[in-house]
Structure formats: structure tokens, C-alpha cells
Design a protein around this motif. Structure first.
Motif, PDB file in Angstrom:
ATOM      1  N   PHE A  45       0.824  -1.203   0.000  1.00  0.00           N
ATOM      2  CA  PHE A  45       0.000   0.000   0.000  1.00  0.00           C
ATOM      3  C   PHE A  45       0.860   1.255   0.000  1.00  0.00           C
ATOM      4  N   SER A  46       1.885   1.265   0.846  1.00  0.00           N
ATOM      5  CA  SER A  46       2.750   2.444   0.947  1.00  0.00           C
ATOM      6  C   SER A  46       3.488   2.702  -0.354  1.00  0.00           C
ATOM      7  N   LYS A  47       4.048   1.628  -0.963  1.00  0.00           N
ATOM      8  CA  LYS A  47       4.799   1.800  -2.205  1.00  0.00           C
ATOM      9  C   LYS A  47       3.898   2.239  -3.357  1.00  0.00           C
ATOM     10  N   ARG A  48       2.745   1.579  -3.501  1.00  0.00           N
ATOM     11  CA  ARG A  48       1.842   1.905  -4.611  1.00  0.00           C
ATOM     12  C   ARG A  48       1.245   3.301  -4.436  1.00  0.00           C
ATOM     13  N   LYS A  49       0.938   3.669  -3.198  1.00  0.00           N
ATOM     14  CA  LYS A  49       0.397   5.013  -2.960  1.00  0.00           C
ATOM     15  C   LYS A  49       1.423   6.073  -3.322  1.00  0.00           C
ATOM     16  N   LYS A  50       2.666   5.837  -2.907  1.00  0.00           N
ATOM     17  CA  LYS A  50       3.729   6.782  -3.222  1.00  0.00           C
ATOM     18  C   LYS A  50       3.898   6.926  -4.729  1.00  0.00           C
ATOM     19  N   GLY A  51       3.848   5.788  -5.454  1.00  0.00           N
ATOM     20  CA  GLY A  51       3.966   5.831  -6.910  1.00  0.00           C
ATOM     21  C   GLY A  51       2.803   6.556  -7.562  1.00  0.00           C
ATOM     22  N   LEU A  52       1.586   6.329  -7.020  1.00  0.00           N
ATOM     23  CA  LEU A  52       0.405   6.991  -7.557  1.00  0.00           C
ATOM     24  C   LEU A  52       0.508   8.505  -7.395  1.00  0.00           C
ATOM     25  N   PHE A  53       0.912   8.946  -6.209  1.00  0.00           N
ATOM     26  CA  PHE A  53       1.046  10.385  -5.964  1.00  0.00           C
ATOM     27  C   PHE A  53       2.157  10.993  -6.818  1.00  0.00           C
ATOM     28  N   LYS A  54       3.232  10.229  -7.043  1.00  0.00           N
ATOM     29  CA  LYS A  54       4.312  10.731  -7.886  1.00  0.00           C
ATOM     30  C   LYS A  54       3.827  10.945  -9.321  1.00  0.00           C
ATOM     31  N   LYS A  55       3.034   9.979  -9.833  1.00  0.00           N
ATOM     32  CA  LYS A  55       2.490  10.123 -11.186  1.00  0.00           C
ATOM     33  C   LYS A  55       1.521  11.305 -11.262  1.00  0.00           C
ATOM     34  N   ALA A  56       0.737  11.495 -10.203  1.00  0.00           N
ATOM     35  CA  ALA A  56      -0.187  12.624 -10.172  1.00  0.00           C
ATOM     36  C   ALA A  56       0.578  13.946 -10.212  1.00  0.00           C
ATOM     37  N   GLN A  57       1.676  14.016  -9.464  1.00  0.00           N
ATOM     38  CA  GLN A  57       2.502  15.228  -9.466  1.00  0.00           C
ATOM     39  C   GLN A  57       3.101  15.474 -10.842  1.00  0.00           C
ATOM     40  N   LEU A  65      -7.498  11.082  -3.971  1.00  0.00           N
ATOM     41  CA  LEU A  65      -7.852  10.741  -2.598  1.00  0.00           C
ATOM     42  C   LEU A  65      -7.688   9.240  -2.411  1.00  0.00           C
ATOM     43  N   VAL A  66      -7.009   8.836  -1.331  1.00  0.00           N
ATOM     44  CA  VAL A  66      -6.801   7.419  -1.040  1.00  0.00           C
ATOM     45  C   VAL A  66      -7.157   7.156   0.416  1.00  0.00           C
ATOM     46  N   PHE A  67      -8.056   6.186   0.636  1.00  0.00           N
ATOM     47  CA  PHE A  67      -8.391   5.742   1.980  1.00  0.00           C
ATOM     48  C   PHE A  67      -7.764   4.367   2.201  1.00  0.00           C
ATOM     49  N   SER A  68      -7.006   4.224   3.273  1.00  0.00           N
ATOM     50  CA  SER A  68      -6.402   2.929   3.596  1.00  0.00           C
ATOM     51  C   SER A  68      -7.457   2.005   4.174  1.00  0.00           C
ATOM     52  N   ALA A  69      -7.074   0.744   4.400  1.00  0.00           N
ATOM     53  CA  ALA A  69      -7.997  -0.228   5.000  1.00  0.00           C
ATOM     54  C   ALA A  69      -8.399   0.185   6.406  1.00  0.00           C
ATOM     55  N   ALA A  70      -7.544   1.011   7.044  1.00  0.00           N
ATOM     56  CA  ALA A  70      -7.851   1.506   8.395  1.00  0.00           C
ATOM     57  C   ALA A  70      -8.545   2.861   8.369  1.00  0.00           C
ATOM     58  N   SER A  71      -9.028   3.262   7.171  1.00  0.00           N
ATOM     59  CA  SER A  71      -9.777   4.513   6.989  1.00  0.00           C
ATOM     60  C   SER A  71      -8.913   5.760   7.144  1.00  0.00           C
ATOM     61  N   LYS A  72      -7.614   5.612   7.015  1.00  0.00           N
ATOM     62  CA  LYS A  72      -6.741   6.778   7.066  1.00  0.00           C
ATOM     63  C   LYS A  72      -6.700   7.428   5.684  1.00  0.00           C
ATOM     64  N   THR A  75      14.634  -6.607   1.326  1.00  0.00           N
ATOM     65  CA  THR A  75      13.766  -5.517   0.869  1.00  0.00           C
ATOM     66  C   THR A  75      13.257  -4.706   2.059  1.00  0.00           C
ATOM     67  N   SER A  76      13.436  -3.409   1.955  1.00  0.00           N
ATOM     68  CA  SER A  76      12.787  -2.433   2.830  1.00  0.00           C
ATOM     69  C   SER A  76      12.456  -1.227   1.957  1.00  0.00           C
ATOM     70  N   PRO A  77      11.397  -0.491   2.274  1.00  0.00           N
ATOM     71  CA  PRO A  77      11.000   0.631   1.415  1.00  0.00           C
ATOM     72  C   PRO A  77      12.095   1.688   1.296  1.00  0.00           C
ATOM     73  N   GLU A  78      12.074   2.405   0.195  1.00  0.00           N
ATOM     74  CA  GLU A  78      13.068   3.443  -0.069  1.00  0.00           C
ATOM     75  C   GLU A  78      13.068   4.515   1.012  1.00  0.00           C
ATOM     76  N   TYR A  79      11.913   4.768   1.634  1.00  0.00           N
ATOM     77  CA  TYR A  79      11.815   5.831   2.636  1.00  0.00           C
ATOM     78  C   TYR A  79      12.197   5.360   4.044  1.00  0.00           C
ATOM     79  N   SER A  80      12.426   4.072   4.232  1.00  0.00           N
ATOM     80  CA  SER A  80      12.724   3.559   5.577  1.00  0.00           C
ATOM     81  C   SER A  80      14.108   4.034   6.018  1.00  0.00           C
ATOM     82  N   PRO A  81      14.246   4.595   7.231  1.00  0.00           N
ATOM     83  CA  PRO A  81      15.503   5.222   7.645  1.00  0.00           C
ATOM     84  C   PRO A  81      16.551   4.224   8.137  1.00  0.00           C
ATOM     85  N   ASN A  82      17.786   4.416   7.673  1.00  0.00           N
ATOM     86  CA  ASN A  82      18.952   3.667   8.176  1.00  0.00           C
ATOM     87  C   ASN A  82      18.832   2.161   7.998  1.00  0.00           C
TER      88      ASN A  82
END
Length: 517
Positions: free
Chosen positions: A21-33, A46-53, A303-310
Motif C-alpha cells: 500500500f505504501s509503495k503503490r500510494k507513493k507511486g500513484l502520488f508521484k504520477k499525479a505530481q 484521494l486514497v483511503f487505507s484499510a484503516a480509513s486513514k 527488501t525495505s521501502p526506499e523511505y525507511s531510515p537507516n
């Protein structure tokens, strides 16, 4: 040949769902930009997560786009203005309802913490108390379940390590099974000369909330085990997302974490093999090898996401005779980092990206003395990384980095394909100028090709007081992205050596001295 259709299915594993979800959302927003900038378009996603965030991207703003959508006249060829008005009202109502749900949940959470209780009636307080107790009992039941599974692992290891029969005793994690395990240390020495740990199922770490009072800085630790073979086709999941969001790199709030646990840690192990496993979502570093000798790491996937620190993929320190072969690493930091007192390392056939490259260092922090030598990296690929072949040291250090080779390296959209950085400074307060430096010598870069995401192919920023010597570059064919930017450039500070073969980058900044290898 037509492309095969791939059936999409719901991801059942919660951790995998969150990562996807995090990776695909980030890609979607990047394409939108990109659509907004390149085509001068007004875009709202607009994207709502499974937890309604709720997450969104808007340019220029949500309110402006919604208002434009509401009032836009579609023209006589498409008389659906009424439908558009209904749709926008429905969307607004849904957003308001979601906001109300989130507000109510936030209030309940605060009340469970003992806040905002003044206006509650006695009946509401009793109901809140029951809710708190039910949550407490469920949490304790989960803690007990977690504790029991961890104890089972500890007992299985004790039996395996103490086995004195013939052959190689094996601790086996069965396929299609998932085990939630607390921070655990598997210690030797063991009776047998060879010990197998075979992971065919999944081992999952607790998140921050279930880490407990245990202040362990490592999740799975293997200590003083000779002849350990750590293998299998299973998964090791560090559940790192709950640690990343609390990292001080993302938030400077009180209580943020300046460091997080290592996912898998091997220390004082001789004749160690790690192969075939998938290691994911590390809390911080994925796999650390410390004070080990004769290490073979083969065909692993990290594998860890590109945004994950250290989240370094593999970190080597104070280790000798290490081979890392045919592996794939995607992280938020160095794919491989090589620390102090490390020598005789062979890295071959590694695919790195995203990440910060294959790095020697950082070395020499706080005037420390560092020694790294005989490092050979070959037949490796860097894809969408910030660095490729990197050596990084702090000002003020001492010691040496010598006899380093990067050979047959392909690059795709790499910001710093070849870089020596002796001014590394990873602090908020900056770093003052120092006279001493780790000495870098006898470094070879041979057969590099591909693309740079910047104008630079080669950066040799050496200490102004301690020069880099015997730097040899051969056959460097690195172009820019896009090609219209022209040839790539090189920048050097106090670097001495030789450049020959095919070079599409002007290397005149390198002080010519005939090198000998």
C-alpha cells in the motif's frame, strides 16, 4: 506477443499489505505530481487505507479542485452536469463522515489514555473502564502467545545446539507457518561442528507496541556459533513500519527514536553461511556481520521501502574473508556498507536499488582510526540509487582504505555513480574542518557503463591535507538522464592517479600520476 494478464488478488499478509500500500500510494502520488507539472493540469487524488486513514495529493488545493468540479459546465455534447453535482456532494459527504469517524476514534484513544474525561457521565466512565479492561486482557493474551512461541524457539535451539549425534543437527521452521517471535539470542558454542537453521515458513517480529520492556538492540541474534548454515526459502519480517514512523529522521517530537533494533545479527561466528532467505522490513539494519571469519552470503533477497531510515541491507564490521554472491538488495540506506577492521571481501553479482549504493564507510568519525583493505566488487548492478561505488569518511579520522576494486558495474539512473567523499557529515550541527583524514589509496574503477541521474559521473572529493593516491579509472562510459544534457562531468579535490581506456567523461581534474597495481 500479447502481454499475459495478471489476476490481482487481495494481499492477506498484513505486513505485506502495508508495504505494498505504501509503495503503490507513493507511486500513484508521484504520477499525479508529474501529470500536474508536465501538463499544467489540476489534479486531485484521494486514497483511503484499510484503516480509513485518508491521504491525498492536490494541485492546486482540495477545495479549489472540488469547487471547480462542482461548477464545471461540461457542454451540450455531455449533459451530465447533474450527475457531476451529485457525485461531488457524495464525495464531500463521504470525506466528512470519514473525518468524523477518525475524530471519534482519536477521542476514544485519548480517553483510554486517561485524557478528556471531565465531561463523561458515570455510565460512560464504566463503559470506558470495561473497554480498557477488555483491551488489557486481549493484550496480555497476545503477549502470552508471543512469549510461548518465543520460548518454543529457545527450547528448539537449545536441543539443536546441544545435539552431539552424527551429521548436522537442524532447527527447522516448517513451511506455511508464521511465528511471531520476541527479541531472542541464539548462543553457542554448540557441540556439533556444523549447525543448520532452516527457515521454510515465516518469522515475524513484534512491532514497537509489543516489543515490551526488553531494550534489546537486536531482534534475532546469533552469537559464537561456528559452522552455522542459516538457510531456507522462507521469510524473515522485521515489522519495521512501526519503528520508521517513530524515527527522529521523520519526527523530532519528544520520544522519537534515534536508533532502532537490527533485524538479524551474527557476531563471533566462523564459517558462516546465509543463503536463499528473504529478509524484509527491517527495523534498522537488515543483516549485520560483526567479528566473523569465512562468511558466505548467497542468493538472498533483502527488501525495505526506499523511505525507511537507516535500513542498510548488509553491514560488515571487523570481519574477514567474506563473500556476498548473487543477491538482490532494496533498502532505504546502503545496500551494503563496509565498516572498520574489515578485509578480504568479495561482492559479485549483486543488484542494488533503490538504496544508497555499495559503500565503504562511513569511517573515521570522532577522530577514530579505521582500517579497510582488499575489497573487490564486480558484475553488479545499481538501479535508481543515490550512489553507486562509494567511499565515505569523516574529517579528522586516521588509518587507511586501500586495495579497493569496483569492476564491471552497470548503472541505471544513479545520482553519484563513482564517489569518494572525505567530507561526510551526517549531523544536524555540521562538521568543522579537520586536518587529519583516513588515507585512501590503490582504488580501481574498471568498466562502468550506464546512466547518471545528475550531471556527474565521477566525484573524487578527497581530503585537502591527505591526498587520495593511486586512483585508476578505465573504460568509464556513463551518460546523463536524459541524454540531451550532454556529457557527464567529473569533479576532483586532491586526487592523484590515472584515467585511460574509453572515457566519455573529462577526467582532467585527476592529477596524473602513473599508477601501479
Amino acid at each position: 506477443m500479447p502481454r499475459r494478464k495478471v489476476a490481482l488478488e487481495k494481499i492477506e499478509n498484513r505486513a505485506s499489505m502495508q508495504v505494498t500500500f505504501s509503495k503503490r500510494k507513493k507511486g500513484l502520488f508521484k504520477k499525479a505530481q508529474e501529470l500536474s507539472i508536465m501538463c499544467d493540469a489540476h489534479v486531485l487524488v484521494l486514497v483511503f487505507s484499510a484503516a480509513s486513514k485518508l491521504s491525498h495529493y492536490a494541485n492546486p488545493s482540495v477545495s479549489e479542485i472540488l469547487e471547480r468540479y462542482k461548477t464545471h459546465q461540461l457542454g451540450p455534447e455531455n449533459p451530465s452536469i447533474d450527475l457531476s453535482t451529485k457525485e461531488i456532494e457524495r464525495l464531500r459527504k463521504e470525506v466528512d463522515e470519514r473525518d468524523l469517524i477518525l475524530s471519534e476514534r482519536d477521542l476514544t484513544i485519548r480517553q483510554l489514555k486517561g485524557e478528556n474525561l471531565d465531561n463523561l457521565s458515570i455510565e460512560q466512565l464504566i463503559a470506558l473502564s470495561e473497554l480498557t479492561l477488555n483491551g488489557f486482557y486481549r493484550q496480555k493474551a497476545k503477549e502470552m502467545e508471543l512469549y510461548e512461541k518465543t520460548i518454543a524457539f529457545v527450547k528448539a535451539w537449545a536441543e539443536t545446539c546441544s545435539s552431539s549425534g552424527t551429521g548436522s543437527p537442524t532447527m527447522y521452521v516448517p513451511a506455511y507457518k508464521t511465528f511471531l517471535v520476541k527479541p531472542t539470542t541464539f548462543s553457542g558454542p554448540c557441540h556439533a561442528s556444523n549447525i543448520n537453521v532452516q527457515i521454510e515458513g515465516s518469522i515475524v517480529a513484534p512491532g514497537v507496541s509489543n516489543w515490551g520492556n526488553n531494550d534489546a538492540d537486536t531482534w534475532l541474534s546469533f552469537y559464537r556459533i561456528d559452522g552455522l548454515v542459516f538457510t531456507g526459502s522462507g521469510y524473515i519480517d522485521g515489522s519495521g513500519s512501526s519503528w520508521w514512523e517513530r524515527s527522529c529522521k521523520f519526527s523530532h517530537k519528544e520520544g522519537c527514536y534515534s536508533s532502532s533494533p537490527t533485524e538479524t545479527h551474527f557476531s563471533n561466528c566462523h564459517n558462516l553461511t546465509v543463503s536463499n532467505l528473504s529478509i524484509m522490513n527491517s527495523q534498522q539494519m537488515s543483516l549485520v556481520v560483526l567479528r566473523c571469519e569465512n562468511v558466505y552470503i548467497n542468493q538472498i533477497k533483502i527488501t525495505s521501502p526506499e523511505y525507511s531510515p537507516n535500513t542498510d541491507g548488509i553491514h560488515l564490521a571487523a570481519s574477514q574473508n567474506v563473500r556476498i554472491i548473487d543477491s538482490s538488495i532494496s533498502t532505504g540506506d546502503d545496500c551494503i556498507s563496509i565498516g572498520d577492521e574489515t578485509s578480504n571481501v568479495v561482492i559479485d553479482g549483486v543488484t542494488c536499488g533503490p538504496g544508497h549504493g555499495i559503500s565503504i564507510g562511513s569511517l573515521g568519525k570522532d577522530q577514530a582510526t579505521a582500517t579497510v583493505e582488499n575489497i573487490y566488487v564486480s558484475n553488479s548492478h545499481f538501479i535508481n540509487t543515490t550512489n553507486g561505488a562509494r567511499i565515505k569518511t569523516w574529517q579528522g579520522g586516521k588509518g587507511y582504505v586501500r586495495s579497493i576494486s569496483y569492476e564491471n558495474i552497470s548503472l541505471s539512473n544513479v545520482s553519484n555513480p563513482v564517489i569518494i567523499d572525505q567530507y561526510y557529515c551526517n549531523t544536524d550541527n555540521g562538521c568543522g574542518t579537520q586536518k587529519s583524514a583516513v588515507q585512501i589509496s590503490n582504488v580501481k574503477y574498471n568498466n562502468f557503463w550506464g546512466t547518471s541521474a545528475s550531471n556527474y559521473a565521477v566525484t573524487l572529493n578527497c581530503s585537502k591535507t591527505v591526498a587520495c593516491t593511486d586512483i585508476h579509472l578505465t573504460n568509464i562510459n556513463i551518460t546523463t538522464v536524459p541524454l540531451s544534457k550532454g556529457n557527464t562531468e567529473a569533479v576532483c579535490i586532491n586526487a592523484y592517479g590515472q584515467a585511460d581506456g574509453y572515457l566519455n567523461t573529462d577526467m582532467s581534474c585527476l592529477h596524473y600520476v602513473e599508477t601501479k597495481f
